[in-house]
Each structure stands twice: as C-alpha cells, then as structure tokens.
Scaffold this motif. Structure first.
Motif, PDB file in Angstrom:
ATOM      1  N   GLY A 288      44.829  44.384  48.731  1.00  0.00           N
ATOM      2  CA  GLY A 288      43.409  44.387  48.364  1.00  0.00           C
ATOM      3  C   GLY A 288      43.135  45.329  47.202  1.00  0.00           C
ATOM      4  O   GLY A 288      42.478  44.956  46.224  1.00  0.00           O
ATOM      5  N   ILE A 289      43.658  46.560  47.281  1.00  0.00           N
ATOM      6  CA  ILE A 289      43.375  47.529  46.207  1.00  0.00           C
ATOM      7  C   ILE A 289      44.075  47.116  44.914  1.00  0.00           C
ATOM      8  O   ILE A 289      43.535  47.293  43.817  1.00  0.00           O
ATOM      9  N   MET A 290      45.254  46.495  45.061  1.00  0.00           N
ATOM     10  CA  MET A 290      45.939  46.018  43.853  1.00  0.00           C
ATOM     11  C   MET A 290      45.100  44.951  43.160  1.00  0.00           C
ATOM     12  O   MET A 290      44.976  44.933  41.933  1.00  0.00           O
ATOM     13  N   ARG A 291      44.525  44.078  43.988  1.00  0.00           N
ATOM     14  CA  ARG A 291      43.639  43.044  43.425  1.00  0.00           C
ATOM     15  C   ARG A 291      42.457  43.705  42.711  1.00  0.00           C
ATOM     16  O   ARG A 291      42.078  43.304  41.608  1.00  0.00           O
ATOM     17  N   ALA A 292      41.875  44.725  43.372  1.00  0.00           N
ATOM     18  CA  ALA A 292      40.725  45.409  42.778  1.00  0.00           C
ATOM     19  C   ALA A 292      41.117  46.050  41.449  1.00  0.00           C
ATOM     20  O   ALA A 292      40.316  46.109  40.508  1.00  0.00           O
ATOM     21  N   LEU A 293      42.355  46.506  41.357  1.00  0.00           N
ATOM     22  CA  LEU A 293      42.821  47.141  40.120  1.00  0.00           C
ATOM     23  C   LEU A 293      43.220  46.121  39.059  1.00  0.00           C
ATOM     24  O   LEU A 293      43.619  46.491  37.967  1.00  0.00           O
ATOM     25  N   GLY A 294      43.169  44.841  39.417  1.00  0.00           N
ATOM     26  CA  GLY A 294      43.426  43.788  38.433  1.00  0.00           C
ATOM     27  C   GLY A 294      44.800  43.139  38.519  1.00  0.00           C
ATOM     28  O   GLY A 294      45.163  42.364  37.641  1.00  0.00           O
ATOM     29  N   TYR A 295      45.556  43.445  39.558  1.00  0.00           N
ATOM     30  CA  TYR A 295      46.869  42.797  39.706  1.00  0.00           C
ATOM     31  C   TYR A 295      46.659  41.308  39.977  1.00  0.00           C
ATOM     32  O   TYR A 295      45.882  40.928  40.864  1.00  0.00           O
ATOM     33  N   GLY A 296      47.352  40.477  39.241  1.00  0.00           N
ATOM     34  CA  GLY A 296      47.202  39.026  39.390  1.00  0.00           C
ATOM     35  C   GLY A 296      48.081  38.469  40.494  1.00  0.00           C
ATOM     36  O   GLY A 296      48.905  39.190  41.094  1.00  0.00           O
ATOM     37  N   SER A 297      47.910  37.159  40.742  1.00  0.00           N
ATOM     38  CA  SER A 297      48.671  36.494  41.815  1.00  0.00           C
ATOM     39  C   SER A 297      50.173  36.589  41.583  1.00  0.00           C
ATOM     40  O   SER A 297      50.942  36.810  42.515  1.00  0.00           O
ATOM     41  N   PRO A 376      40.778  39.796  48.931  1.00  0.00           N
ATOM     42  CA  PRO A 376      40.694  41.264  48.908  1.00  0.00           C
ATOM     43  C   PRO A 376      39.332  41.782  49.356  1.00  0.00           C
ATOM     44  O   PRO A 376      39.235  42.879  49.893  1.00  0.00           O
TER      45      PRO A 376
END
Lengths: 383, 219
Positions: A288-297, A376
């Motif tokens: 979830g936090i990686m997604r929030a930081l902009g990590y893509g699929s 996320p």
C-alpha cells in the motif's frame, strides 16, 4: 533503492518464509539431479548387462508352425546340422554357448517320451566356457525323473531304445516340467535312432550378440536380421533372460520416476505458491505505501517474481549439490556394475539453473498478481 | 492547485452501499494549509485518498495542478503521485525490514530521481533522526517513526503533502513537533492537507473544512 536490494533485505527479514520456500526448491532440484545422475548409470548398467549377458535364443527351422511348436515343444521340421557350425564360425556373431539339438516325441515302453539328442556345446574359439547344457557321451543317456520312477530305473542300468542299448549315465531329479519325461542322448545317437542323419531341429544359442562397434546399439532386432543373413531357413525365438528382465525393471523405474518427478514438482510449486501468498498477505501495508509512493504494478510484481527467481537460483545450486552428493553416496550401492559412471553431471546444474527459477516464478505468478491487484486505499485505511 | 469537482465515492459492502463522499466540491490553492475535520465515517480519509490519486471517485473529477488525475492511466497517475504528492499516515507505514535511511529513500525507487543519500541524511538531520539512521523502525519510538514518515514524504520536495491523522498515535509533545514540521513545510510554500481531530494544527491552518456524512458542512 533498487528492486534487488529490496528483495534481498526482505528475504533476510522474513527468514522462515524464505527458508521454507528454498527447501521446496532444494527438494525438487535434488530429486531431479539425483535421479538423472544415477539414471544414466542405470541405463548404462542395463546396456552393459545386455552386452555381457546377451540374448538366449532358440533357432528353429523357418517353416515351423509355431502353434504346434508351443504345443509340442519342438519343431516338426529339420535343418542341416552344419548350420550350427556355420553360426559358430561366422565372424559377425558373438556367443558364449552354441549347441545343436534334435528332439522328437515318441512312444517308448508304452509311454510317451521326448527323445532329445544334444551335440557337445561349441564354445567361442580360444575361450573355455563352463558348459551350460550337459554334454552326453555316445552310448549313454540321461533319463527324466518320471521315467526313472515309473520303470524303476537308475544310474548304471541298461535300457534298449529301438534296438540299441544305452547305459543310464544320469537319472535326473524332479524338474516339474516336461523334462521329467525326457530321455537325453548324444545328438548322433538320436539321429541314428530316428534315421535323421545330419539333421537337427533346434540350435540353442546362449549369450548371443551381434558384433558391432557401438556397444550402445545392440538390439534383438539387429541380431535377428544378422542371423537371417547367416541362416536364411531359420528363425529366432528369444528366451527371456536376466538382461531383458533388468531392462523391464529399468523401464518400470523410469515410468515410476516419470510420475514421481512431476508429482513432487507440482507439490513443491504449490508449496512455494502458498508461501508466496502468505508473504503477500503479510506485506499488504508495505505494498500500500509503495503504491502511495508511486511504485507501479511492474515494480510490485517484480518484488515477488524477482524474489522467486532468486530463491529458484539458490535452490538450483543447493539442490544440485545435495542431489549429486546423494547420487554419489548411494548410487554406487545400487548400481554396482557401473558405479564408476556415477559422477557429477554439470549439464544438470545448467538445467536446474534454468528450470528452478522459471518454475518458482510460475508458482508465485498468482500471488504476485494478487499483490498487484490489491487496492492500496483499503490497506492504508486499515488499523 | 487541488480541486474536487462534485466528487462522490460509494463503497459497495455486503451490508449495502455506503456513500462516503457525496458530490463534494472543494478547491485548495497552492501554498494553503487546509484541515479536514469531521466525525468518524464522515469521509475525511476518502477525500484525502481521492485527492492523492489513490482512490478513484465513483463520480466527479479530481484536478491536481490542472491535471484530471483519474483521466490518466494507472501508470501515469503513479508517476504523477511520485513526483507531486507526499503522504503521511497515522500508522506511519514504514517498511519493517529497511533501516531508517532506506525508508526515507523509498520514494527514489520510482522513476529517475535526482534525490539521494545526501538529501535523505539532510532530512534526517533536520528531523533529529541522524543518530537513528541505521536503526530499524521496530527500534524507534512512535514520534521517531512519524518523523521518519515525514522525512520520507518530503524527500522529493513534493508540492503537496497529504497527512491522514499524523498525530493520532502520538503524545502531545510529539504531536506538536510533527505539526511544527508540517507548518514549516507550509511556510516554505508547500500545500498541506491534514485530516485530524486534534486542534494543535489549527493555529497554522489557512482554512478548516468540515465534513459530515460525505458533505461539506458548516462548522
């Protein structure tokens, strides 16, 4: 922060999950490697046995009616006795024992008996072999158990067969087969009694093989073809022997492992998949936090697939070492004849290095996709 | 700067639909510090996550820096988020197996970043975490964890910081410290949207928006 570094740090943190996944790969790889390391030896051992023991053959006249042959146990047709010498002197065939036989079923002393004439065995030139079939001197006979019992005959007694007198040199013990009603005599005596001079109706060839340069290629079919060239009016029947039994055993073991290896692979892949799914669940908030930081699929999937590939690579190397060690330790005990052929096969390491990471990546594909599909917004709101 | 245009969000649950946001329109200017306040279940976090490109509204639009962020592809939105928005959460959400400096460096894992170790150390110094740089999150106090999360959010100097109950798990002393950092960021020209029940941040706020049952309400 590279994906590789993230994966390594995560694996070191969650050692238990990592080690359990690694164990699954090691088991599968070790099984694969040990089987193929010893498998080659097993194959070679069978070939060596086939080569050393050869085929045990019955060579009978080509015109023989097989239905009758199996009913009576001999051919009603004959072939020249010289065939056995043709075979013995032919350079293309190797054999351990050759013997010419003439046999017939007839009535003697009011009972049906097999009269079997056996020529002295021919051994390969320059090689002294222990006779496989007994050798009977002219004027002597060996009589089967049933004949001896019913007529009260024994060793040293004289009997008359169609006007010719013979000494019983041997009274055979009970065999539980038609041999109990058999009278064995020298081939030439039987030929004389039956008025079938220079005729035989069978050649027994033991441990018979073609002589070919490549020991790996030596099949019964080749031998049959070669014999057909030497004795065009004869045909060949195989007597099942230890080599063919061993071949059957090896094929059975191959079929067994043909089932075991995919089965173990599927179990290990499922095991890795379940552990990966647990790993995904444990890392929901991290994802979830990686997604929030902009990590893509792609990056999220790479975390899980990359982890699987690394486990697969380590597992391949460890599994190869374990499998090879097991094969080297226990293989020679199982395959005594070709024990020296069991040696580390480096090409199996290459295969393991390709297959293990691929299978691990395949195993974690669904968990990786579930990590990618995770919302996320839901996990980050969870307390 | 950040504009919600008749944004609605409905959650489908097994007990029926829940309307978290109902045609909310809100505009936040560049450099504003806005507090979103309201009772539990009023839609505060939903509004924040929608504004941050993390939660697609069922209806309406979210415009950030003149970009309709939900008209973008998922990948474009992720990159946009990485470059423009920093998040701070009540539960810190630090990665447990990374040390503090690596946690702060997490945003650099996306795209080509001009920020690195030097910037991370600078933020850790500024937030009094220099000595904790090589510690794991489990070795830190709650206040230190939240300061690490602040450093992570601010590393790439995003234009917008979205903070969801950033002081919810902290004692008053640590809360004041965290609010101080957010205020400092605001005073340097950053836009800050804070969801909070606490009053400590009120003195720094340009505006307080009240939410009630998914609507903007009067105080």
């Amino acid at each position: 922060m590279t994906t590789f570094r993230l994966i390594l740090k995560e694996m070191l943190q969650r050692k238990f999950n990592f080690l359990l996944s690694l164990l699954a790969v090691v088991i599968a790889a070790a099984l694969f490697v040990s089987f193929f390391t010893t498998g080659e030896s097993s194959k070679s051992e069978t070939i060596r046995l086939m080569r050393d023991i050869g085929f045990n053959l019955r060579i009978i006249p080509k015109k023989t009616n097989m239905e009758k042959f199996w009913q009576t146990g001999f051919s009603e047709y004959t072939m020249p006795e010289s065939h056995v010498y043709d075979l013995a002197t032919h350079g293309g065939i190797s054999y351990a024992h050759l013997t010419a036989i003439l046999q017939k079923k007839l009535t003697w002393e009011g009972r049906e008996v097999f009269l079997t004439g056996i020529a002295p065995e021919i051994s390969p030139p320059g090689k002294k072999k222990t006779p496989m079939i007994f050798s009977i001197e002219q004027g002597n006979v060996y009589i089967g158990y049933e004949i001896a019992q019913s007529l009260g005959l024994g060793k040293g007694d004289r009997i008359d067969i169609f006007g010719k007198s013979f000494i019983i040199a041997q009274s055979l013990s009970e065999s539980g087969s038609e041999d109990d009603i058999r009278i064995y005599a020298h081939l030439h005596d039987v030929q004389g009694l039956l008025k079938m001079e220079n005729s035989i109706n069978e050649i027994k060839a033991l441990q018979c093989l073609c002589i070919v340069n490549n020991e790996q290629i030596n099949s019964l079919e080749m031998l049959r073809e070669q014999l057909a060239g030497i004795l065009p009016d004869a045909k060949v029947i195989l007597i099942q022997n230890i080599a063919s039994a061993r071949e059957g055993q090896r094929l059975m073991a191959e079929r067994y492992f043909g089932f075991i290896i995919p089965f173990v692979s599927v179990v290990c892949m499922t095991w890795i998949g379940i552990l990966a799914m647990l790993n995904v669940r444990e890392r929901r908030q991290e994802i979830g936090i990686m997604r929030a930081l902009g990590y893509g699929s792609g990056k999220i999937a790479a975390l899980f697939l990359g982890r699987a590939v690394i486990i697969g690579l380590i597992g391949a190397v460890v599994g190869f070492s374990v499998g090879t060690s097991l094969a080297l330790k226990f293989g020679p005990v199982i395959f005594k004849v070709t024990a020296n052929m069991i040696e580390p096969r480096i090409q199996l390491l290459y295969w393991a290095i390709i297959a293990s990471p691929a299978m691990c990546a395949l195993s974690v594909f669904i968990p990786a996709m579930s990590a990618v599909a995770q919302d996320p917004a839901i996990t980050l709101r969870e307390e | 700067m950040v504009r919600l245009d008749k944004a609605s969000k409905t959650y489908r649950t097994k007990h029926g639909d829940v309307q978290a946001l109902d045609r909310v329109s809100l505009q936040i200017q560049k450099g504003e510090l806005v507090i979103i306040r309201g009772p539990s279940g009023s839609g505060k976090t939903t509004l924040l996550l929608s504004a941050g490109g993390m939660l697609r509204p069922t209806e309406g639009h979210v415009i950030v820096n003149n970009n309709d962020i939900y008209a973008m592809s998922k990948r474009e939105r992720a990159i946009f988020r990485a470059e423009n928005i920093g998040f701070v959460f009540q539960l810190f959400h630090l990665v447990p197996y990374l040390n503090i400096i690596d946690n702060v460096l997490m945003p650099t894992g996306v795209g080509r970043s001009r920020f690195g170790q030097k910037d991370a150390k600078e933020w850790l110094n500024r937030l009094n975490l220099a000595e904790r740089m090589h510690h794991r999150p489990s070795e830190l106090s709650a206040g230190e964890k939240q300061r690490t999360a602040i450093a992570r959010a601010m590393l790439k100097r995003p234009q917008i910081i979205l903070a969801d109950e950033p002081t919810g798990n902290l004692d008053p002393e640590n809360s004041d410290e965290i609010i101080g950092y957010l205020a400092e960021y605001h005073s340097s020209g950053g836009t800050v949207i804070v969801v909070t029940h606490g009053k400590a941040v009120d003195q720094y706020a340009d505006r307080i928006v009240y939410l009630k049952k998914g609507h903007i309400d009067k105080p």
